[in-house]
Design an enzyme around this catalytic site. Structure first.
Site, PDB file in Angstrom:
ATOM      1  N   CYS A 145     -18.126  -8.781 -21.075  1.00 62.82           N
ATOM      2  CA  CYS A 145     -17.827  -9.929 -21.676  1.00 62.82           C
ATOM      3  C   CYS A 145     -18.845 -10.793 -21.481  1.00 62.82           C
ATOM      4  O   CYS A 145     -19.648 -11.045 -20.569  1.00 62.82           O
ATOM      5  CB  CYS A 145     -16.307 -10.106 -21.289  1.00 62.82           C
ATOM      6  SG  CYS A 145     -16.045 -11.018 -19.923  1.00 62.82           S
ATOM      7  N   GLU A 173     -17.011  -6.501 -13.151  1.00 60.73           N
ATOM      8  CA  GLU A 173     -18.378  -7.021 -12.636  1.00 60.73           C
ATOM      9  C   GLU A 173     -18.359  -8.128 -11.787  1.00 60.73           C
ATOM     10  O   GLU A 173     -18.950  -8.266 -10.916  1.00 60.73           O
ATOM     11  CB  GLU A 173     -19.048  -7.218 -14.217  1.00 60.73           C
ATOM     12  CG  GLU A 173     -19.254  -6.195 -15.136  1.00 60.73           C
ATOM     13  CD  GLU A 173     -17.893  -6.181 -16.091  1.00 60.73           C
ATOM     14  OE1 GLU A 173     -18.159  -5.533 -17.072  1.00 60.73           O
ATOM     15  OE2 GLU A 173     -16.766  -6.628 -15.743  1.00 60.73           O
ATOM     16  N   HIS A 193     -12.419  -9.581 -13.141  1.00 57.33           N
ATOM     17  CA  HIS A 193     -13.188  -8.269 -13.823  1.00 57.33           C
ATOM     18  C   HIS A 193     -13.952  -7.618 -13.049  1.00 57.33           C
ATOM     19  O   HIS A 193     -14.470  -8.123 -11.774  1.00 57.33           O
ATOM     20  CB  HIS A 193     -14.242  -9.051 -15.042  1.00 57.33           C
ATOM     21  CG  HIS A 193     -13.297  -9.623 -16.184  1.00 57.33           C
ATOM     22  ND1 HIS A 193     -13.981  -9.750 -17.477  1.00 57.33           N
ATOM     23  CD2 HIS A 193     -11.864  -9.843 -16.249  1.00 57.33           C
ATOM     24  CE1 HIS A 193     -12.879 -10.303 -18.077  1.00 57.33           C
ATOM     25  NE2 HIS A 193     -11.858 -10.473 -17.504  1.00 57.33           N
ATOM     26  N   CYS A 244     -18.544 -12.316 -17.617  1.00 51.90           N
ATOM     27  CA  CYS A 244     -19.325 -11.630 -16.847  1.00 51.90           C
ATOM     28  C   CYS A 244     -20.995 -11.689 -17.287  1.00 51.90           C
ATOM     29  O   CYS A 244     -21.669 -11.399 -16.052  1.00 51.90           O
ATOM     30  CB  CYS A 244     -18.626 -10.049 -16.978  1.00 51.90           C
ATOM     31  SG  CYS A 244     -17.144  -9.995 -16.414  1.00 51.90           S
TER      32      CYS A 244
END
Length: 143
Positions: free
Chosen positions: A76, A48, A46, A79
């Site tokens: 999410c 992040e 992801h 993260c």
């Protein structure tokens, strides 16, 4: 947030979900990331997480104390937990993620009392631009 949005556009061009993130320390960008789950073949890739990894590598420390993370979309749970564990102080995100956003949309994860670090947040910076690129991406995928 403009830099995070530019990274989201890079993800879009790579046919990845267009989310970008940066980590900032003392006004300087120390970490950058955009979604790469398909190209890296990893659910962990992801924006992040990649930005956090990049920042840790660049400062040679697994703790990102007194830093800010900018993300085009609400993080999410995975993260958000990485943000807490890295000791990031502040999150700024553009648009909410109604299906998996852990900050305000489906949960208030940062408000949980069991965390050993507190993270503040702000939302809505370049919200329309961040939302638009996501909508454009998923509209194209459906067609």
């Amino acid at each position: 947030m403009q830099e995070a949005l530019a990274l989201a556009h890079q993800a879009f061009l790579n046919q990845e979900v267009p989310i970008g993130a940066i980590v900032v320390s003392n006004g300087n960008i120390i970490g950058r990331g955009f979604n790469q789950t398909l190209s890296k073949g990893s659910v962990l890739a992801h924006a992040e997480i990649i930005a956090i990894e990049d920042a840790c590598k660049n400062i040679r420390n697994h703790r990102l104390v007194d830093t800010m993370l900018f993300s085009t979309i609400e993080p999410c749970h995975m993260c958000a937990k990485a943000i807490i564990d890295a000791r990031i102080s502040y999150i700024i995100f553009g648009a909410r993620e109604p299906k998996s956003g852990s900050i305000v949309s489906v949960d208030n994860f940062l408000d949980r009392s069991f965390h050993n670090h507190s993270v503040s947040f702000e939302e809505g910076i370049l919200k329309d631009e961040c939302k638009e690129i996501m909508q454009r991406f998923f509209k194209a995928r459906r067609n």
